[in-house]
Design an enzyme around this catalytic site. Sequence first.
Site, PDB file in Angstrom:
ATOM      1  N   SER A  36       0.805  -1.230   0.000  1.00  0.00           N
ATOM      2  CA  SER A  36       0.000   0.000   0.000  1.00  0.00           C
ATOM      3  C   SER A  36       0.832   1.271   0.000  1.00  0.00           C
ATOM      4  O   SER A  36       0.370   2.312  -0.458  1.00  0.00           O
ATOM      5  CB  SER A  36      -0.935   0.016   1.213  1.00  0.00           C
ATOM      6  N   GLU A 237     -14.278  11.913  10.069  1.00  0.00           N
ATOM      7  CA  GLU A 237     -13.912  11.958  11.473  1.00  0.00           C
ATOM      8  C   GLU A 237     -12.407  12.121  11.673  1.00  0.00           C
ATOM      9  O   GLU A 237     -11.905  12.023  12.795  1.00  0.00           O
ATOM     10  CB  GLU A 237     -14.398  10.679  12.177  1.00  0.00           C
ATOM     11  N   HIS A 244       0.713   5.134   6.230  1.00  0.00           N
ATOM     12  CA  HIS A 244       0.408   5.604   4.877  1.00  0.00           C
ATOM     13  C   HIS A 244       0.625   7.114   4.750  1.00  0.00           C
ATOM     14  O   HIS A 244       0.557   7.849   5.731  1.00  0.00           O
ATOM     15  CB  HIS A 244      -1.024   5.226   4.510  1.00  0.00           C
TER      16      HIS A 244
END
Length: 265
Positions: A36, A237, A244
């Site tokens: 990722s 939120e 990341h």
Amino acid sequence: MKSRFIISIFCMALAFAVMSFIKPKSKTTVYLIGDSTVADYANNYEEGKDYMKTRYPVTGWGQVFQQFLVKDSLTKINKLIKTDSAFVDDRARGGRSTRTFFQEGRWRSVYENLKKGDLVLMQFGHNDAAEDKPERYVNIEGYKEFLRLFAEQTRAKGAKPILITPVARNFPWKEGKLQNVHGLYPQAVKDVATELGVPCIDLNQKSIDFFTKKGQPYVSENYFMNFKGGLYEAYPEGQKDNTHFQTKGAVEVARLVFEGMKELN
């Protein structure tokens, strides 16, 4: 009439002669495989979903890597890329370890398209080291074996492998210095690189040094996915994520990778 015909024939012959000496433009594909932290979330990562609404600002360094491989920059890595242009093909995917990337056929799809002179930059480790997630975990020896496989099969196609140690996470910090959170996995990458004689970029150390220089507060707020609610549609939120990257952080990591390529050159 006869003279016109002769002139036209001469012009055609001259044109063919000139064309035969013009070198056709060529392109190198730079494949990125990994997890990722490398992935391109903007390129229809989740089919049919709007990146700006569902993911932004999360950004993998591969997503912004193309800007470092423009024509002027290629002269700085002309031993790695010898063509007129380069195209980044980012195949990285979140949650993947070396094993799952292979098992899902993602490596096969890269291997089958490799051509002589292409590059394969590979950065795994975040998920391989996840002992608490057996569906993706790979021990050190298995990790090395899959890296060997990717590197050797890349070479078998006449392409060039470049191994990359896993990029740092934003923890742990000790006395103002970021520490290595990846255990023995970065060293495993370097061991395989030495064993096979494959170029290696130590992105783990490069990112540790760079983030330490910037300082924890700045890095946390500007480079990683840490922000309060109400700023982005995808995170109403807010978010607290020290793995990341936001776009600015991804660009800096991509720059570190390109610097590593220049050093290899």
